[in-house]
Scaffold this motif. Structure first.
Motif, short mmCIF file in Angstrom:
data_model
loop_
_atom_site.label_atom_id
_atom_site.label_comp_id
_atom_site.label_asym_id
_atom_site.label_seq_id
_atom_site.Cartn_x
_atom_site.Cartn_y
_atom_site.Cartn_z
N LEU A 193 0.83 -1.21 0.00
CA LEU A 193 0.00 0.00 0.00
C LEU A 193 0.87 1.26 0.00
O LEU A 193 0.64 2.19 -0.78
CB LEU A 193 -0.92 0.01 1.22
N LEU A 194 1.84 1.29 0.88
CA LEU A 194 2.67 2.48 0.99
C LEU A 194 3.49 2.70 -0.28
O LEU A 194 3.66 3.83 -0.74
CB LEU A 194 3.59 2.37 2.20
N GLU A 195 3.98 1.61 -0.86
CA GLU A 195 4.77 1.72 -2.09
C GLU A 195 3.93 2.31 -3.21
O GLU A 195 4.43 3.09 -4.04
CB GLU A 195 5.31 0.35 -2.50
N TYR A 196 2.65 1.97 -3.25
CA TYR A 196 1.77 2.50 -4.29
C TYR A 196 1.72 4.02 -4.23
O TYR A 196 1.65 4.71 -5.25
CB TYR A 196 0.36 1.92 -4.12
N PHE A 197 1.76 4.57 -3.01
CA PHE A 197 1.70 6.02 -2.84
C PHE A 197 3.09 6.66 -2.77
O PHE A 197 3.23 7.82 -2.38
CB PHE A 197 0.92 6.36 -1.57
N GLY A 198 4.11 5.88 -3.14
CA GLY A 198 5.45 6.44 -3.22
C GLY A 198 6.17 6.52 -1.90
O GLY A 198 7.15 7.27 -1.76
N GLU A 199 5.74 5.74 -0.91
CA GLU A 199 6.36 5.76 0.41
C GLU A 199 6.95 4.39 0.72
O GLU A 199 6.32 3.35 0.44
CB GLU A 199 5.32 6.15 1.47
N GLN A 200 8.12 4.36 1.29
CA GLN A 200 8.77 3.11 1.63
C GLN A 200 8.49 2.76 3.10
O GLN A 200 8.57 3.63 3.97
CB GLN A 200 10.28 3.20 1.41
N TYR A 201 8.15 1.50 3.35
CA TYR A 201 7.98 1.04 4.73
C TYR A 201 9.29 0.39 5.16
O TYR A 201 9.73 -0.59 4.57
CB TYR A 201 6.82 0.05 4.82
N GLY A 202 9.89 0.94 6.18
CA GLY A 202 11.26 0.56 6.51
C GLY A 202 11.43 -0.74 7.24
O GLY A 202 12.55 -1.22 7.40
N GLU A 203 10.34 -1.36 7.70
CA GLU A 203 10.47 -2.58 8.49
C GLU A 203 10.26 -3.82 7.62
O GLU A 203 9.43 -3.81 6.71
CB GLU A 203 9.45 -2.58 9.63
N PRO A 204 10.96 -4.92 7.92
CA PRO A 204 10.76 -6.15 7.13
C PRO A 204 9.45 -6.85 7.45
O PRO A 204 8.96 -7.65 6.65
CB PRO A 204 11.96 -7.02 7.54
N ASN A 205 8.88 -6.60 8.62
CA ASN A 205 7.66 -7.28 9.04
C ASN A 205 6.80 -6.28 9.81
O ASN A 205 7.24 -5.70 10.80
CB ASN A 205 8.00 -8.49 9.92
N CYS A 206 5.54 -6.07 9.36
CA CYS A 206 4.70 -5.07 10.02
C CYS A 206 3.94 -5.65 11.21
O CYS A 206 3.36 -4.90 12.00
CB CYS A 206 3.71 -4.45 9.02
N ASN A 207 3.89 -6.99 11.31
CA ASN A 207 3.13 -7.65 12.39
C ASN A 207 1.68 -7.21 12.42
O ASN A 207 1.03 -7.27 13.47
CB ASN A 207 3.78 -7.39 13.76
N GLY A 208 1.18 -6.76 11.27
CA GLY A 208 -0.20 -6.29 11.24
C GLY A 208 -0.92 -6.64 9.95
O GLY A 208 -1.91 -6.00 9.60
N CYS A 209 -0.44 -7.65 9.23
CA CYS A 209 -1.16 -8.11 8.05
C CYS A 209 -1.02 -9.63 7.96
O CYS A 209 -0.13 -10.22 8.57
CB CYS A 209 -0.65 -7.44 6.77
N ASP A 210 -1.88 -10.26 7.18
CA ASP A 210 -1.88 -11.72 7.11
C ASP A 210 -0.57 -12.26 6.53
O ASP A 210 -0.07 -13.30 6.97
CB ASP A 210 -3.08 -12.22 6.30
N ASN A 211 0.02 -11.54 5.58
CA ASN A 211 1.25 -12.05 4.97
C ASN A 211 2.43 -12.00 5.92
O ASN A 211 3.34 -12.83 5.82
CB ASN A 211 1.57 -11.25 3.70
N CYS A 212 2.43 -11.03 6.82
CA CYS A 212 3.52 -10.96 7.80
C CYS A 212 3.29 -11.92 8.96
O CYS A 212 4.23 -12.51 9.50
CB CYS A 212 3.66 -9.54 8.34
N LEU A 213 2.04 -12.08 9.35
CA LEU A 213 1.72 -12.95 10.49
C LEU A 213 1.71 -14.43 10.10
O LEU A 213 2.01 -15.29 10.92
CB LEU A 213 0.37 -12.56 11.08
N ALA A 214 1.37 -14.72 8.84
CA ALA A 214 1.33 -16.12 8.38
C ALA A 214 1.79 -16.17 6.92
O ALA A 214 0.96 -16.22 6.01
CB ALA A 214 -0.09 -16.69 8.52
N PRO A 215 3.09 -16.11 6.67
CA PRO A 215 3.61 -16.07 5.31
C PRO A 215 3.11 -17.23 4.45
O PRO A 215 2.98 -18.36 4.92
CB PRO A 215 5.13 -16.16 5.51
N LYS A 216 2.81 -16.92 3.18
CA LYS A 216 2.28 -17.92 2.27
C LYS A 216 3.38 -18.89 1.82
O LYS A 216 4.55 -18.53 1.74
CB LYS A 216 1.64 -17.26 1.05
#
Length: 722
Positions: free
Chosen positions: A380-403
């Motif tokens: 989401l942040l990348e779409y708006f031109g912003e980089q999220y600096g952390e490797p894991n946000c601990n707040g989405c399904d992909n970070c909490l349970a990687p596919k």
């Protein structure tokens, strides 16, 4: 940094009750008070409105606010007036006499803020009046509406340049909660902001969690989700007006206080439903995208997208209506490839090829978000031109349970090679569908016309379904090994990286698609109740239904009757707690059913039951009344589509009824549901993948047949029927 001319903090405390500013607010306000043009991008809940409301109080003159929605104007003006600010609005909801009174007040300088819609702001008479109102600031709210690359393009916003031409010395402020770099450039260009100071806050909403769930039985998924959060309010966004109404109605029948909201409702109904939601009297609002812009309800704890949004900007703004109070909130998207195809169909209906290209590009990005195995927040942040600096946000399904991933090197080589060979032979590139048709060995008009049967890649991918190859293609696009050329009808082209992967046979790992789990098998699940009273209530229900010429379940479901026969409601307050009882059913049926309960208790004693009720949504064992009604209509020669239309039920519900009939041992002519060719195609798929792999069969058949139809076929086959 307070402006040297204006003491802002006392005003902030006096009128808004805040002791300090949120990030960037003070800078934006100070620049505006200094007479500069300003562009402000603040996330939902970031305090955009204060950026033009406070300057209106700090200096003389009138602040003109361009706002796109009547409800937004009223909400903000009500809030301003409640705080003691002289604010007003002009729109079509006003009686002519009231509008004239407000115009007099404007000429007399009684107001500090005026809210108007963009189409009114550029009327000749209105432009003439404005020259006499000492306008000190023009604030354009929801400024993304000016860009055709935005998610809510409104052509009337382009006419706002007339305000700049008429009042060239008046500073302008453009505000939005969501805009890509391209949209920001459009805003600056079309409003002709001069040396604008641009303020862009972080798009990250750390209190929101993001999750994408494979869409199977969407209503049941939503019901289960809402029931698990009994004291929380939320929004369910639907693509169509019809869906928003049907979901709201079904939720009410299942005991959830819900209401629909869409542009097709009468204005009074929309306002009433919105007010009930804002006052927490309605817990769930089922809405189209018409709902939410400017809605300031801080305690929205969840936002569920029942259907796939058209673009990420709209999705981001809609999810942003959750958790505006800063407390944790959930954002859930139900996703299926079928929803993507529906959106593509609507895009093809657009008459303007330029609009089609924009819409396809936006949808492609939305699908990328839904299918991505990356951190959702990062995407989401990348779409708006912003980089999220952390490797894991601990707040989405992909970070909490990687596919889970798999080695897709061979499949990737086949796909990339096919893209390359088509361009090499024909001299032009083609779209995703044609590439998949070549890989799977299809015999289409274009394949014959362009002699693509002679390609070395023709038919080399028959081991996978069309849907599986499209998933591979989309993932290769996400990895940037292929790209869509939106200027050339969305053809797929190899990137330099894709050519390197192809030539060097670099290993590729892709994400396994999330498999939709088979619905869990439930037990009987019937509500324990006074069976004798239940029978009497069924007789009463049948009589009332016959009088109205409707099916019995229209009056009340079996669940509702069983709850009545368990709780013995004697007052309207008790009766309205029954599942499926809303205001209308309380008024229409409450008295007669409570009277029947009272008569029963004159000769019978109340029974005692356990405190905990089984889930009201648990399906009844075997055949029930509504299932038999669908079976009866089917045996009378009606198709499933006709039954669904007659009974005003979803097709998936009718399919469930006929499946229950097969499982209960009833005779059902499956030949009326499927043609001989379809049966042969389905039989071959089941023979190859096995009866237990329903999802595999569904995808192998290119999603041509619904899960419900496949289940009916499987059940009939397993019971030894044709």
């Amino acid at each position: 940094m307070n402006s040297p001319q204006y003491d802002l903090l006392p005003l902030l405390k006096q009128y808004f009750g805040f002791a300090s500013f949120r990030p960037l607010q003070e800078e934006i306000i100070s620049d505006s008070l200094a007479g500069k043009d300003v562009f402000a991008l603040l996330p939902t809940g970031g305090g955009k409105s204060l950026c033009f409301q406070l300057p209106a109080l700090a200096r003389p003159g009138l602040t003109l606010v361009i706002s796109p929605l009547i409800s937004l104007m009223k909400d903000q003006v009500d809030a301003m007036q409640a705080s003691g600010v002289a604010a007003t609005f002009l729109n079509s909801s006003l009686h002519p006499q009231e509008a004239n009174e407000r115009m007099r007040g404007l000429h007399e300088g009684k107001f500090r803020l005026l809210y108007v819609a963009p189409e009114r702001a550029v009327l000749m008479g209105f432009l003439s009046d404005m020259q006499n109102w000492n306008v000190s600031l023009i604030a354009v709210d929801e400024a993304h509406c000016i860009s055709e690359w935005g998610h809510d393009f409104r052509p009337e916003y382009r006419q706002l340049i007339e305000l700049r031409n008429l009042l060239p010395k008046v500073p302008m402020m453009a505000l939005t909660a969501t805009a890509t770099t391209r949209v920001r450039e459009d805003i600056l260009k079309h409003l002709q902001l001069r040396d604008a100071h641009c303020y862009v806050a972080s798009f990250n909403r750390p209190n929101l969690s993001y999750k994408v769930i494979p869409k199977s039985d969407p209503y049941s998924q939503v019901l289960q989700f809402v029931r698990a959060r009994p004291n929380e309010s939320g929004i369910v966004y639907c693509q169509s007006r019809k869906t928003s109404e049907s979901v709201a109605e079904r939720l009410k029948e299942d005991g959830i206080s819900a209401a629909p909201y869409h542009a097709g409702l009468a204005a009074l109904d929309r306002t009433r439903h919105q007010e009930l939601f804002l006052r927490d009297e309605v817990r769930v609002i089922c809405a189209t995208i018409a709902f939410g812009m400017g809605i300031n309800k801080p305690n929205v704890r969840f936002v569920v997208h029942y259907d796939l949004p058209k673009n990420i900007e709209g999705y981001y703004q809609e999810t942003g209506r959750a958790g505006r109070d800063g407390l944790p909130a959930e954002c859930v998207l139900l996703f299926s490839a079928g929803d993507m195809m529906k959106q593509l169909f609507f895009i093809e209906e657009k008459p303007d090829p330029h609009e089609q290209r924009i819409a396809r590009a936006q949808l492609e990005q939305m699908v990328h978000y839904a299918e991505s195995a990356e951190c959702r927040r990062s995407v989401l942040l990348e779409y708006f031109g912003e980089q999220y600096g952390e490797p894991n946000c601990n707040g989405c399904d992909n970070c909490l349970a990687p596919k889970e991933t798999y080695d897709a090197t061979v499949a990737a080589q086949k796909f990339l090679s096919c893209v390359y060979r088509i361009k090499e032979r024909s001299g032009f590139s083609v779209g995703m569908n044609h590439i998949v048709e070549v890989l799977t060995g299809a015999d289409t008009e274009k394949i014959r016309k362009w002699n693509h049967k002679e390609l070395s890649t023709y038919g080399i991918g028959k081991e996978m379904s069309r849907a599986e190859w499209q998933t591979v293609g989309r993932q290769l696009m996400r990895l940037r090994h292929v790209q869509q050329n939106h200027e050339k009808f969305n053809v797929l082209e190899l990137t330099d990286e894709g050519m390197r992967v192809l030539k060097q046979r670099i290993a590729i790992h892709l994400t396994k698609p999330v498999v939709v789990a088979e619905p869990a098998k439930h037990g009987v699940g019937e509500i324990e109740c006074d069976e004798q009273l239940f029978d009497r209530l069924r007789v009463l229900r049948k009589r009332l239904a016959d009088q109205r010429n409707v099916a019995a379940y229209i009056v009340f479901s079996d669940v509702a009757l069983r709850q009545m026969a368990r709780q013995y409601p004697a007052t309207p307050h008790e009766f309205v707690r029954i599942s499926g009882v809303g205001e209308k059913k309380l008024n229409e049926f409450g008295k007669v059913f409570m009277s029947e309960v009272e008569r029963y208790l004159q000769t019978n004693t109340k029974m005692e039951f356990r405190d905990v009720l089984p889930a009201a949504s648990s399906p009844p064992k075997g055949m029930n009344e509504t299932t038999r009604e669908s079976l009866k209509l089917f045996r009378l020669g009606k198709s499933m589509e006709q039954i669904a239309e007659t009974r005003r039920l979803a097709m998936s519900t009718i399919e469930g009824h006929l499946l229950a009939a097969v499982n209960a041992g009833e005779e059902l002519d499956v030949n009326r549901i499927l043609t001989p060719d379809a049966r042969e195609e389905i039989a071959a798929a089941f023979a190859k993948l096995g009866f237990s792999n329903l999802t595999g069969v569904y995808e192998k058949l290119g999603e041509k047949f619904s899960y419900g139809v496949l289940r009916i076929y499987r059940a009939a086959k397993q019971k030894g029927r044709s």
